[in-house]
Design an enzyme around this catalytic site. Structure first.
Site, PDB file in Angstrom:
ATOM      1  N   LYS A  74      45.781 -10.454  37.876  1.00 21.56           N
ATOM      2  CA  LYS A  74      45.882 -10.969  39.273  1.00 21.56           C
ATOM      3  C   LYS A  74      44.680 -12.034  39.284  1.00 21.56           C
ATOM      4  CE  LYS A  74      42.890  -8.869  42.381  1.00 21.56           C
ATOM      5  NZ  LYS A  74      42.180  -9.446  43.159  1.00 21.56           N
ATOM      6  N   ASN A  75      43.494 -12.020  38.941  1.00 19.92           N
ATOM      7  CA  ASN A  75      42.389 -13.011  38.999  1.00 19.92           C
ATOM      8  C   ASN A  75      42.599 -14.314  38.408  1.00 19.92           C
ATOM      9  OD1 ASN A  75      41.207 -11.568  41.105  1.00 19.92           O
ATOM     10  ND2 ASN A  75      39.806 -10.788  39.865  1.00 19.92           N
ATOM     11  N   ARG A 103      40.847 -14.013  50.367  1.00 18.95           N
ATOM     12  CA  ARG A 103      39.562 -15.134  50.151  1.00 18.95           C
ATOM     13  C   ARG A 103      39.885 -16.225  48.961  1.00 18.95           C
ATOM     14  NH1 ARG A 103      34.519 -14.365  51.733  1.00 18.95           N
ATOM     15  NH2 ARG A 103      34.088 -15.319  49.611  1.00 18.95           N
ATOM     16  N   CYS A 134      33.540  -9.866  53.593  1.00 18.72           N
ATOM     17  CA  CYS A 134      34.548  -9.062  53.530  1.00 18.72           C
ATOM     18  C   CYS A 134      34.056  -7.355  53.231  1.00 18.72           C
ATOM     19  CB  CYS A 134      35.463  -9.216  52.251  1.00 18.72           C
ATOM     20  SG  CYS A 134      34.918  -9.141  50.956  1.00 18.72           S
ATOM     21  N   ARG A 174      29.637 -12.538  50.729  1.00 19.17           N
ATOM     22  CA  ARG A 174      30.462 -13.405  49.851  1.00 19.17           C
ATOM     23  C   ARG A 174      30.594 -14.971  50.394  1.00 19.17           C
ATOM     24  NH1 ARG A 174      35.695 -10.589  47.884  1.00 19.17           N
ATOM     25  NH2 ARG A 174      35.481 -11.843  45.948  1.00 19.17           N
ATOM     26  N   PRO A 175      29.491 -15.709  50.445  1.00 15.41           N
ATOM     27  CA  PRO A 175      29.308 -17.186  50.945  1.00 15.41           C
ATOM     28  C   PRO A 175      29.795 -17.924  49.994  1.00 15.41           C
ATOM     29  CG  PRO A 175      27.191 -16.413  49.835  1.00 15.41           C
ATOM     30  CD  PRO A 175      27.982 -15.189  49.925  1.00 15.41           C
ATOM     31  N   ILE A 176      30.088 -19.274  50.280  1.00 15.63           N
ATOM     32  CA  ILE A 176      30.863 -20.242  49.465  1.00 15.63           C
ATOM     33  C   ILE A 176      30.050 -21.450  49.158  1.00 15.63           C
ATOM     34  CG2 ILE A 176      33.185 -19.600  49.776  1.00 15.63           C
ATOM     35  CD1 ILE A 176      33.390 -22.137  51.942  1.00 15.63           C
ATOM     36  N   ASP A 177      28.625 -21.386  49.547  1.00 17.32           N
ATOM     37  CA  ASP A 177      27.737 -22.382  49.279  1.00 17.32           C
ATOM     38  C   ASP A 177      27.834 -23.101  47.771  1.00 17.32           C
ATOM     39  OD1 ASP A 177      26.710 -19.684  48.668  1.00 17.32           O
ATOM     40  OD2 ASP A 177      24.758 -20.666  48.121  1.00 17.32           O
ATOM     41  N   LEU A 178      27.850 -22.299  46.901  1.00 23.82           N
ATOM     42  CA  LEU A 178      27.960 -22.604  45.484  1.00 23.82           C
ATOM     43  C   LEU A 178      29.250 -23.839  45.352  1.00 23.82           C
ATOM     44  CD1 LEU A 178      26.818 -19.832  43.622  1.00 23.82           C
ATOM     45  CD2 LEU A 178      25.332 -21.735  44.227  1.00 23.82           C
ATOM     46  N   ASP A 198      34.164  -5.162  38.867  1.00 26.44           N
ATOM     47  CA  ASP A 198      35.557  -4.800  39.281  1.00 26.44           C
ATOM     48  C   ASP A 198      35.987  -3.487  38.507  1.00 26.44           C
ATOM     49  OD1 ASP A 198      35.820  -7.179  41.106  1.00 26.44           O
ATOM     50  OD2 ASP A 198      36.968  -8.335  39.709  1.00 26.44           O
ATOM     51  N   ARG A 253      47.668  -5.248  46.509  1.00 25.97           N
ATOM     52  CA  ARG A 253      47.007  -6.465  46.471  1.00 25.97           C
ATOM     53  C   ARG A 253      47.015  -6.448  45.045  1.00 25.97           C
ATOM     54  NH1 ARG A 253      42.518  -8.214  50.392  1.00 25.97           N
ATOM     55  NH2 ARG A 253      42.830 -10.019  48.864  1.00 25.97           N
TER      56      ARG A 253
HETATM   57  N1  EPU Z   1      28.074 -16.274  45.541  1.00 25.22           N
HETATM   58  C1  EPU Z   1      27.345 -16.933  46.324  1.00 25.22           C
HETATM   59  N2  EPU Z   1      27.711 -18.331  46.571  1.00 25.22           N
HETATM   60  C2  EPU Z   1      28.995 -18.708  46.533  1.00 25.22           C
HETATM   61  C3  EPU Z   1      29.932 -18.050  45.647  1.00 25.22           C
HETATM   62  C4  EPU Z   1      29.314 -16.586  45.245  1.00 25.22           C
HETATM   63  O1  EPU Z   1      26.050 -16.728  46.582  1.00 25.22           O
HETATM   64  O2  EPU Z   1      29.106 -19.888  46.873  1.00 25.22           O
HETATM   65  C5  EPU Z   1      27.790 -14.970  45.091  1.00 25.22           C
HETATM   66  C6  EPU Z   1      28.715 -13.791  45.819  1.00 25.22           C
HETATM   67  O3  EPU Z   1      28.403 -13.169  47.139  1.00 25.22           O
HETATM   68  C7  EPU Z   1      28.247 -12.554  44.661  1.00 25.22           C
HETATM   69  C8  EPU Z   1      28.399 -13.522  43.388  1.00 25.22           C
HETATM   70  O4  EPU Z   1      27.880 -14.918  43.880  1.00 25.22           O
HETATM   71  O5  EPU Z   1      27.185 -12.064  44.877  1.00 25.22           O
HETATM   72  C9  EPU Z   1      29.396 -13.403  42.469  1.00 25.22           C
HETATM   73  O6  EPU Z   1      30.329 -13.876  43.012  1.00 25.22           O
HETATM   74  P1  EPU Z   1      31.858 -14.700  42.653  1.00 25.22           P
HETATM   75  O7  EPU Z   1      31.799 -16.161  43.170  1.00 25.22           O
HETATM   76  O8  EPU Z   1      31.621 -14.703  40.987  1.00 25.22           O
HETATM   77  O9  EPU Z   1      33.002 -13.824  43.175  1.00 25.22           O
HETATM   78  P2  EPU Z   1      34.462 -14.534  43.544  1.00 25.22           P
HETATM   79  O10 EPU Z   1      34.741 -15.733  42.731  1.00 25.22           O
HETATM   80  O11 EPU Z   1      34.429 -14.524  44.908  1.00 25.22           O
HETATM   81  C10 EPU Z   1      35.847 -13.169  41.711  1.00 25.22           C
HETATM   82  C11 EPU Z   1      36.950 -12.099  41.846  1.00 25.22           C
HETATM   83  C12 EPU Z   1      36.446 -10.621  42.091  1.00 25.22           C
HETATM   84  C13 EPU Z   1      34.994 -10.235  41.426  1.00 25.22           C
HETATM   85  C14 EPU Z   1      34.129 -11.413  41.037  1.00 25.22           C
HETATM   86  C15 EPU Z   1      32.954 -11.195  40.434  1.00 25.22           C
HETATM   87  C16 EPU Z   1      38.836 -13.616  41.954  1.00 25.22           C
HETATM   88  C17 EPU Z   1      39.867 -13.782  42.919  1.00 25.22           C
HETATM   89  N3  EPU Z   1      38.077 -12.955  42.478  1.00 25.22           N
HETATM   90  O12 EPU Z   1      35.380 -13.170  42.865  1.00 25.22           O
HETATM   91  O13 EPU Z   1      37.424  -9.767  42.112  1.00 25.22           O
HETATM   92  O14 EPU Z   1      34.622  -9.164  41.771  1.00 25.22           O
HETATM   93  O15 EPU Z   1      34.731 -12.745  40.692  1.00 25.22           O
HETATM   94  O16 EPU Z   1      33.409 -10.838  39.047  1.00 25.22           O
HETATM   95  O17 EPU Z   1      38.882 -13.876  41.230  1.00 25.22           O
HETATM   96  C18 EPU Z   1      38.738  -7.949  42.634  1.00 25.22           C
HETATM   97  O18 EPU Z   1      39.581  -8.283  41.789  1.00 25.22           O
HETATM   98  O19 EPU Z   1      38.857  -6.778  43.219  1.00 25.22           O
HETATM   99  C19 EPU Z   1      37.544  -8.917  43.058  1.00 25.22           C
HETATM  100  C20 EPU Z   1      36.839  -8.639  44.147  1.00 25.22           C
END
Ligand code: EPU
Length: 427
Positions: free
Chosen positions: A22-23, A99, A123, A128-132, A312, A404
């Site tokens: 999926k991811n 997301r 969620c 889950r911020p997107i600042d990065l 996960d 999902r």
């Molecule tokens: N984070 C920030 N700022 C950002 C982005 C992330 O602070 O801009 C923090 C998050 O809050 C978290 C950490 O960084 O604490 C890691 O988050 P990451 O960005 O790696 O997660 P993601 O890309 O949103 C993906 C998977 C998730 C999986 C995580 C961690 C997808 C679509 N989703 O999410 O999958 O848990 O990586 O491995 O690839 C799932 O499949 O059930 C699922 C939630």
């Protein structure tokens, strides 16, 4: 709303097909925005999130054509073609459902110099911020504005390569910046990049499309921008989290299951965690065989970015060790609220105490079936795993979470001998 009914206690045995990841799919599909030529993805899983992603891309002007749409076939083939992008906006209505829609931001910006994406909210598992994502794209020269819940990114004179060091490892931010950098002018270096196998999959697909990327699979990605990408055909990697989930399902029943198409190389620390619990994943020509050595043992493990133990898998492994001999400690370091399965597992007889980021699990002799529900995908799967071992009947509500991310879950489990069925409506 549909429910899943499980009558537990049966030993799982036989062959179970592992689907495409999926991811990986959710990052590979937006990559189609980077070229006007067709991108064909093989081994695509049939999942609600994949459909949502396709629907979003359609709204942006991407045509999608699916082969292998027979209901009994696994591994569909999807051809995406972004001949002309007709919209650069990912609307609230889709982003709030999924997301991962944020992953169109980087490619849209790189191709069109403009992208407007509804800002995802928090969620069930955390803020889950997107600042990065935004800081990375700014470093490549984008201007970011926030307007009425939308992120508007512009780069009227195109993007330029830059050095980006992520303060924390983020899968999504690495994917977004990587997809933007492949079409940026000059060299981009991404330091502290996520190394998840899904990122390797994305990078390899981008290379097949003509991108120049070095350091694939490491924490330092070097990208030399090219002026255009071309079409490609790419096979989506097997789902390592689905593999781990069914390994837990087989192991909790003391079963013997061949996970067809599963790959050991991408399993990271899941292999060690399962081995510590007494569960082996043995390579065979067709996939991985799950075998339990003896009884289940308690484990101590903490989630971490790849190759560490994946967040996960935390809920599913927790379900497994609820019936282990001895105590376990699982520590969640990635998301602040990923223990929603704990009270539900407790309703089935599990003995779990959460203190801060750690869950202390004392193995119990048996679980008992109960009506349960969870608020996210992996938590829901942990309840299915517990239900397979529990005495009596377990009813898992809110099945849409499972839809999902687990392709035809009840069919796959019934195929290895589980007593499981989907009940339409509220039962
Ligand atoms: N984070 C920030 N700022 C950002 C982005 C992330 O602070 O801009 C923090 C998050 O809050 C978290 C950490 O960084 O604490 C890691 O988050 P990451 O960005 O790696 O997660 P993601 O890309 O949103 C993906 C998977 C998730 C999986 C995580 C961690 C997808 C679509 N989703 O999410 O999958 O848990 O990586 O491995 O690839 C799932 O499949 O059930 C699922 C939630």
């Amino acid at each position: 709303m549909d429910q899943i009914r499980i009558r537990g206690g049966l030993r799982l045995q036989g062959r179970l097909q592992i689907s495409g990841a999926k991811n990986a799919a959710l990052a590979l599909m937006p990559a189609a925005l980077l070229t006007d030529e067709p991108l064909t993805l093989r081994n695509l899983p049939r999942l609600a999130d994949v459909d949502t992603c396709g629907h979003l891309l359609n709204q942006l002007g991407v045509s999608t054509h699916i082969e292998g749409a027979r209901p009994d076939s696994f591994g569909r083939v999807l051809t995406l073609r972004a001949g002309r992008i007709t919209s650069t906006t990912a609307p609230y209505d889709i982003v709030r459902r999924m997301r991962a829609s944020i992953l169109v931001l980087g490619p849209l910006l790189a191709r069109e110099g403009l992208a407007t994406v509804s800002r995802p909210g928090g969620c069930a598992i955390g803020n889950r911020p997107i600042d990065l994502h935004l800081k990375g794209l700014e470093a490549l020269g984008a201007t970011i504005e926030l307007d009425r819940g939308y992120v508007r990114a512009t780069a009227s004179r195109g993007l330029s390569g830059a050095r980006i060091t992520f303060p924390t490892v983020s899968v999504g931010a690495t994917e977004n910046v990587l997809m933007a950098a492949v079409l940026a002018k000059g060299m981009t270096v991404i330091e502290n990049a996520a190394r998840e196998p899904e990122i390797v999959d994305l990078a390899r697909c981008l290379v097949a499309m003509g991108a120049r990327i070095d350091g694939i699979g490491t924490e330092r990605l070097e990208v030399e921008g090219v002026s255009r990408l071309h079409g490609a055909t790419y096979r989506v990697m097997p789902d390592r989290i689905e593999t781990g989930s069914y390994a837990c399902a087989a192991a909790i029943t003391g079963g013997d299951v061949l996970l067809v198409g599963a790959e050991r190389e991408t399993m990271g620390a899941t292999l060690q965690a399962l081995a510590e619990a007494g569960v082996e994943l043995l390579p065979e020509p067709e996939g991985l065989r799950v075998r339990r050595r003896n009884g289940l043992a308690g484990i101590s493990v903490q989630t971490a970015p790849y190759p560490g133990f994946p967040t996960d898998m935390q809920a599913q492994v927790m379900a497994l060790v609820t019936v282990a001999e001895g105590a376990s400690i699982l520590t969640e370091t990635i998301f602040e609220n990923r223990y929603m399965h704990v009270p539900e597992l407790a309703r089935m007889g599990a003995d779990i105490t959460v203190r801060g980021r750690s869950a202390f699990i004392r193995g119990v002799g048996r679980l008992t079936g109960a009506p349960v529900m969870a608020t996210d995908l992996r938590a829901s799967m942990s309840l299915v795993i517990a239900g397979l071992a529990a005495e009596g009947e377990t009813l898992v509500r809110r099945v849409y979470h499972l839809d999902r991310g687990y392709e035809r879950l009840e069919e796959k489990l019934a195929g290895v001998g589980a007593d499981i069925e989907r009940i339409a409506g509220d039962g």
